[in-house]
Design a protein around this motif. Sequence first.
Motif, PDB file in Angstrom:
ATOM      1  N   GLU A  47       0.594  -1.343   0.031  1.00 44.67           N
ATOM      2  CA  GLU A  47      -0.017   0.257   0.173  1.00 44.67           C
ATOM      3  C   GLU A  47       1.303   1.253  -0.333  1.00 44.67           C
ATOM      4  OE1 GLU A  47      -1.997  -3.364   1.856  1.00 44.67           O
ATOM      5  OE2 GLU A  47      -0.428  -2.283   2.465  1.00 44.67           O
ATOM      6  N   GLU A  50       2.575   1.596  -3.383  1.00 48.23           N
ATOM      7  CA  GLU A  50       1.465   2.280  -4.560  1.00 48.23           C
ATOM      8  C   GLU A  50       0.875   3.464  -4.447  1.00 48.23           C
ATOM      9  OE1 GLU A  50      -1.323  -2.017  -5.613  1.00 48.23           O
ATOM     10  OE2 GLU A  50      -1.998   0.005  -3.603  1.00 48.23           O
ATOM     11  N   GLN A  55       1.170   3.895  -9.109  1.00 51.74           N
ATOM     12  CA  GLN A  55       0.832   2.083  -9.834  1.00 51.74           C
ATOM     13  C   GLN A  55       0.490   1.644  -8.893  1.00 51.74           C
ATOM     14  OE1 GLN A  55       4.758   1.138 -10.616  1.00 51.74           O
ATOM     15  NE2 GLN A  55       5.563   3.346 -12.027  1.00 51.74           N
ATOM     16  N   LYS A  56      -0.335   0.721  -9.514  1.00 52.13           N
ATOM     17  CA  LYS A  56      -0.888  -0.082  -8.995  1.00 52.13           C
ATOM     18  C   LYS A  56      -0.925  -1.568  -8.937  1.00 52.13           C
ATOM     19  CE  LYS A  56      -4.968  -2.356  -6.474  1.00 52.13           C
ATOM     20  NZ  LYS A  56      -4.952  -1.982  -5.457  1.00 52.13           N
ATOM     21  N   GLU A  58      -0.087  -6.074  -9.046  1.00 51.48           N
ATOM     22  CA  GLU A  58      -1.144  -6.664  -8.844  1.00 51.48           C
ATOM     23  C   GLU A  58      -0.815  -7.917  -8.644  1.00 51.48           C
ATOM     24  OE1 GLU A  58      -2.950  -9.845 -12.373  1.00 51.48           O
ATOM     25  OE2 GLU A  58      -2.946  -7.423 -12.837  1.00 51.48           O
TER      26      GLU A  58
END
Length: 63
Positions: A47, A50, A55-56, A58
């Motif tokens: 977290e 990010e 940027q997320k 995955e």
Amino acid sequence: MDLPPINMISQQELCGHIEEEDFLLRYGNPVAIKADDGTVLLLTAIEYYERMTGQKIEIRTEG
């Protein structure tokens, strides 16, 4: 620019405590890990990464 200090722990300390729920509270987020070969790695919560990068991430799971 002055950055706050980052806690550094050994690879053995990481291995002994990484699964504890309060790991990042106790050691910091981020925390630097000094590996047995002298390499220094930076460990941070997904977290936090990010938020800092925008940027997320995955997460792939074995199925």
